[in-house]
Design a protein around this motif. Structure first.
Motif: not given
Length: 511
Positions: A347-363
């Motif tokens: 779950v932490v793995t999935s969570n961190s990848r989503m945060a990585y991608a969302f922040s990559r787009d500046g959200a």
């Protein structure tokens, strides 16, 4: 000059077409991708921690037959997600899909809402899984020291929170490892769940000295819930919540596509295979445990040795009645605890990848911090963000159990809403513009998609219903308050600020 393998080159080329450069290490196989989702769904986790709900609302029939009903509708959600994942294999997953399918005018808002429901749902899921493990450890200690009726040690809420913190920190450390090492834990989680289900479904009925009949397991409907609900239909739909909660988290396969080889095929396969096998193994585990249920009222009684933790009491009693000691049952609970622990890692793995991608787009606030990857190409800052937020969410348990349950309810509703939004845009605004990937549903795409959307709309209402009467501040279901509050925050932040600068997914390929 190093020449990339053809498959990896094709993956990178497709990622470039979607607007991103390769920053994460692409080292996962289709098996590893599947393993993470399967470990997150973790039927041993979902069924064990929510079995009380199934027993209280409808009993054996609600649990065993209800599981099949939920599995069929959930399959439609998974099929639709797999189709979209094949077309857009990016770590952003759901929010990126919404942006691509909602059209130019609606893309920023669609992406904003989907992304925040997804990431908050994943944070809440991390909280829920690791706190459930902390509670299970408390029950194991209680039974190991004599149980409720033998003067066993019952940990305080502060000790349980301490367990939760220690579990989170260990998950953060493991998720800071390179993806090749992390993949080992994903595979271990999948294997643990499969072997665990086989062991428990064979062992528990075999050891039990008293077994329920097949008629009881598949047809007995429990209306004596002690919560003031008497309508058969009402009891049945509330009882479905156990199965629904147990079948969430498979968006992990989408979030890991930028680290997966042949992502446009492996991602969809990870989603579908994890859901199918979880449906199968989950039902087998449910049936096996329910054959050992002979007294529903006693299992739910807070005065039993496990303090009302139904499955723990089942395991404990089965061995105690046969051998005079419940040690074997405690060991079985240890098997479940291992599954929950491995589930939390994924779950932490999935969570961190989503945060990585969302922040990559500046959200996200401080996006430049959460988007960073270390020398091993791991988004380690996003990992520890998930750990800290999951701990902060659990702090509500110190003040109010009602508030805590409302917060973690977003783990289910928030995730399902984020699943449904891109599917909704796929069958409406993106109906003509969608270009399918290697995996697609053909002429059944719209039918399956609409069934998925309507199913999520239905369970959103079901999760919002009161589960006890009369309704007061202690029995009110605060789920609609929590989910509605998240929606208000999303729309409010959009109207006040984000609409002026957020444009949805943005390319990071250097021109």
């Amino acid at each position: 000059m190093t020449i990339l393998p053809i498959s990896e080159d094709a993956d990178q080329r497709r990622l470039h077409e979607l607007g991103y450069k390769q920053e994460l290490k692409r080292g996962l196989s289709v098996v590893s991708n599947f393993a993470f989702s399967f470990a997150i769904i973790s039927v041993l986790t979902g069924v064990t921690t929510t079995y009380n709900t199934g027993l209280r609302y409808g009993g054996p029939m609600s649990a065993t037959i209800g599981w099949i009903v939920v599995a069929l509708f959930n399959a439609c959600v998974a099929l639709s997600m797999a189709e979209i994942c094949s077309a857009y294999p990016t770590s952003g997953g759901l929010y990126y899909w919404s942006a691509m399918l909602a059209g130019k005018d609606w893309a920023p808002l669609a992406s904003w809402i989907t992304g925040w429901f997804n990431i908050v749902g994943l944070w809440a899921c991390t909280t829920s899984v690791d706190f459930s493990l902390a509670q299970l450890l408390q029950v194991i200690i209680l039974l190991s020291t004599g149980g409720v009726n033998g003067g066993g040690y019952s940990a305080s809420k502060y000790v349980v929170l301490g367990f939760h913190a220690a579990i989170l920190v260990s998950h953060g450390i493991i998720n800071s490892l390179p993806i090749q090492l992390l993949a080992f834990f994903g595979k271990l989680g999948a294997l643990w769940n499969v072997l665990g289900v086989f062991v428990l479904m064979a062992l528990i009925p075999a050891v039990a000295t008293e077994r329920a009949s097949a008629k009881f397991v598949f047809t007995h409907f429990n209306t004596d819930n002690g919560e003031g609900i008497h309508s058969t239909v009402y009891i049945l739909v509330v009882g479905l919540l156990m199965s629904t909660y147990s079948m969430v988290g498979y968006d992990a396969s989408a979030h890991l596509t930028e680290e997966t080889k042949k992502a446009d095929k492996s991602g969809p396969m990870g989603i579908l295979s994890s859901v199918f096998l979880s449906n199968l193994f989950g039902w087998a585990y449910l049936v096996a445990v329910t054959f050992a249920v002979t007294d529903i009222g006693y299992l739910l009684d807070a005065n039993n040795d496990a303090g009302g933790y139904a499955i723990a009491e089942v395991f404990y009693l089965v061995f105690k009645r046969r051998y005079g000691t419940g040690t074997g049952g405690i060991i079985c609970l240890g098997v479940v605890a291992g599954a929950v622990y491995l589930c939390g890692i994924s779950v932490v793995t999935s969570n961190s990848r989503m945060a990585y991608a969302f922040s990559r787009d500046g959200a996200m606030p401080f996006s430049n911090v959460w988007h960073k990857v270390n020398k091993q190409e791991v988004p380690v800052n996003a990992v520890w963000l998930a750990v800290v937020i999951a701990f902060c969410m659990a702090l509500t348990s110190l003040g109010s159990e009602v508030a805590f349950q409302a917060m973690v309810s977003i783990a289910t509703i928030g995730l399902y809403i984020s699943y449904a939004l891109p599917i909704f845009f796929r069958v409406t605004l993106g109906r003509k513009s969608f270009v399918p990937g290697p995996f697609h549903l053909g002429k059944f795409s719209f039918l399956v998609g609409w069934i998925a959307v309507l199913w999520v709309a239905t369970i959103t209402v079901l999760f919002s219903l009161p589960v006890a009467y009369p309704v007061n501040k202690n029995t009110l279901n605060y789920t609609p308050v929590a989910v509605g509050g998240l929606l208000v925050l999303c729309l409010g932040s959009w109207a006040v600020n984000a609409r002026f600068w957020f444009r949805g997914p943005i390319t990071n390929i250097e021109k």
